[in-house]
Write an enzyme that holds these catalytic residues in place. Structure first.
Site, PDB file in Angstrom:
ATOM      1  N   SER A  65       0.806  -1.221   0.000  1.00 33.12           N
ATOM      2  CA  SER A  65       0.000   0.000   0.000  1.00 33.12           C
ATOM      3  C   SER A  65       0.837   1.268   0.000  1.00 33.12           C
ATOM      4  CB  SER A  65      -0.937   0.005   1.217  1.00 33.12           C
ATOM      5  OG  SER A  65      -1.772  -1.123   1.219  1.00 33.12           O
ATOM      6  N   HIS A 114       0.720   4.334   5.104  1.00 34.90           N
ATOM      7  CA  HIS A 114       0.092   5.047   3.989  1.00 34.90           C
ATOM      8  C   HIS A 114       0.587   6.490   3.901  1.00 34.90           C
ATOM      9  CE1 HIS A 114      -3.554   2.083   4.098  1.00 34.90           C
ATOM     10  NE2 HIS A 114      -2.434   1.532   3.667  1.00 34.90           N
TER      11      HIS A 114
END
Length: 331
Positions: free
Chosen positions: A155, A205
């Site tokens: 991610s 993230h």
């Protein structure tokens, strides 16, 4: 939370991913190889087939844990954790995102520069996440939530790719049902995922978004190719050199191999411009030859016909032409 290391069996989502990926690649005129390689690598790491099961480390050995990475200087956790996923839905969601972003970026950037970008985003996103976790511990004594957390997945790189992809876009896009400017889509997704999806890594993230911004700043700093792209291109040229050498060698030798044209008859299926017909014996010669291989008649300068033979001053009779053909083809 799955901490096992055994091989896994698909529950139905992976065939859908495979079908979607094949369908997308089928319609593309140019197939992005780096994106395909990343899809295959992540999927194989998750499935752990027999030939890889004893080679790949277990999930417990590659968790991205800032404390363990810094304490043991564990590069294995630093790098490999990005290619591991917690479950099939986690893998498929990330790979669908990689497929969409990778095709657009690799097609526009080129495979070498795209591979350089992915490597840079991987290193920078992991490094920034590590620094953020350490900073929270030192300055705010905020250790439990981030410094000792365990995380895996691609991610962080995907958030960096989203920043790069949307950096120059003035359009709007949908982010989980909300319409936002494309250049802020990564920030909106970061907030929405953190609000509605439990168990995700906020720092991971965020590190990916900051890595994308840093990559763009570094990219703008260089007027030409960045150093990593230059290195990858040089390595690629070194690997391709033997193949180019063999190809050029075969192309160099091919004109030297006599085409041995037909005697009279049709030239169907051949490149007529590469042959010239001797009017004395009607033998079709290669355009690289100036003398007829059958009877020795010299080719005219215009390349369309021939004059008398070098060692003869009269036209060949039909009997002599027949004899030359018999001697030529051994029959």
């Amino acid at each position: 939370m799955d901490r096992g290391s055994g091989r896994r069996v698909s529950r139905g989502m992976l065939p859908l991913l495979a079908f979607h990926a094949i369908n997308e690649y089928y319609r593309l005129e140019r197939k992005p190889p780096v994106t395909a390689g990343l899809l295959v690598a992540n999927t194989l790491v998750y499935l752990r087939p027999g030939f890889l099961d004893h080679v790949l480390p277990a999930l417990d050995e590659v968790w991205f844990n800032p404390h363990l990475v810094l304490k043991h200087k564990d590069l294995k956790r630093f790098i490999l954790s990005a290619f591991y996923h917690m479950g099939e839905s986690h893998l498929v969601y990330n790979m669908m995102s990689l497929l969409w972003k990778g095709i657009q970026l690799e097609t526009s950037m080129g495979s070498i520069e795209f591979a350089s970008m992915v490597a840079a985003l991987l290193g920078m996103s992991q490094g920034i996440t590590l620094l953020l976790a350490k900073a929270l511990l030192l300055f705010f004594d905020y250790e439990r939530a981030y410094y000792y957390e365990h995380a895996v997945g691609f991610s962080g790189v995907l958030f960096g790719m989203k920043v790069v992809l949307n950096s120059r876009s003035d359009n709007y896009t949908y982010v989980h049902g909300l319409i936002v400017p494309s250049r802020y889509a990564a920030w909106a997704e970061l907030i929405l995922i953190q609000m509605f999806v439990p168990g995700v890594s906020f720092l991971g993230h965020l590190g990916g978004i900051l890595a994308g911004i840093l990559y763009l700043r570094i990219k703008n700093f260089y007027s030409g190719l960045d150093p990593l792209t230059t290195i990858l291109r040089s390595l690629t040229d070194v690997v391709r050199w033997p193949l180019r050498f063999l190809r050029d060698l075969s192309c160099f030798r091919r004109p030297r191999i006599s085409g041995r044209g037909t005697v009279g008859g049709s030239r169907t299926g051949r490149d007529v411009s590469s042959l010239w017909r001797c009017p004395a014996c009607t033998f079709d010669n290669s355009a690289w030859l100036n003398v007829c291989e059958m009877c020795g008649t010299r080719r005219r300068r215009d390349g369309l016909s021939s004059t008398r033979p070098l060692n003869q001053h009269r036209d060949l009779s039909m009997e002599e032409v027949r004899r030359l053909r018999i001697e030529r083809f051994g029959g």
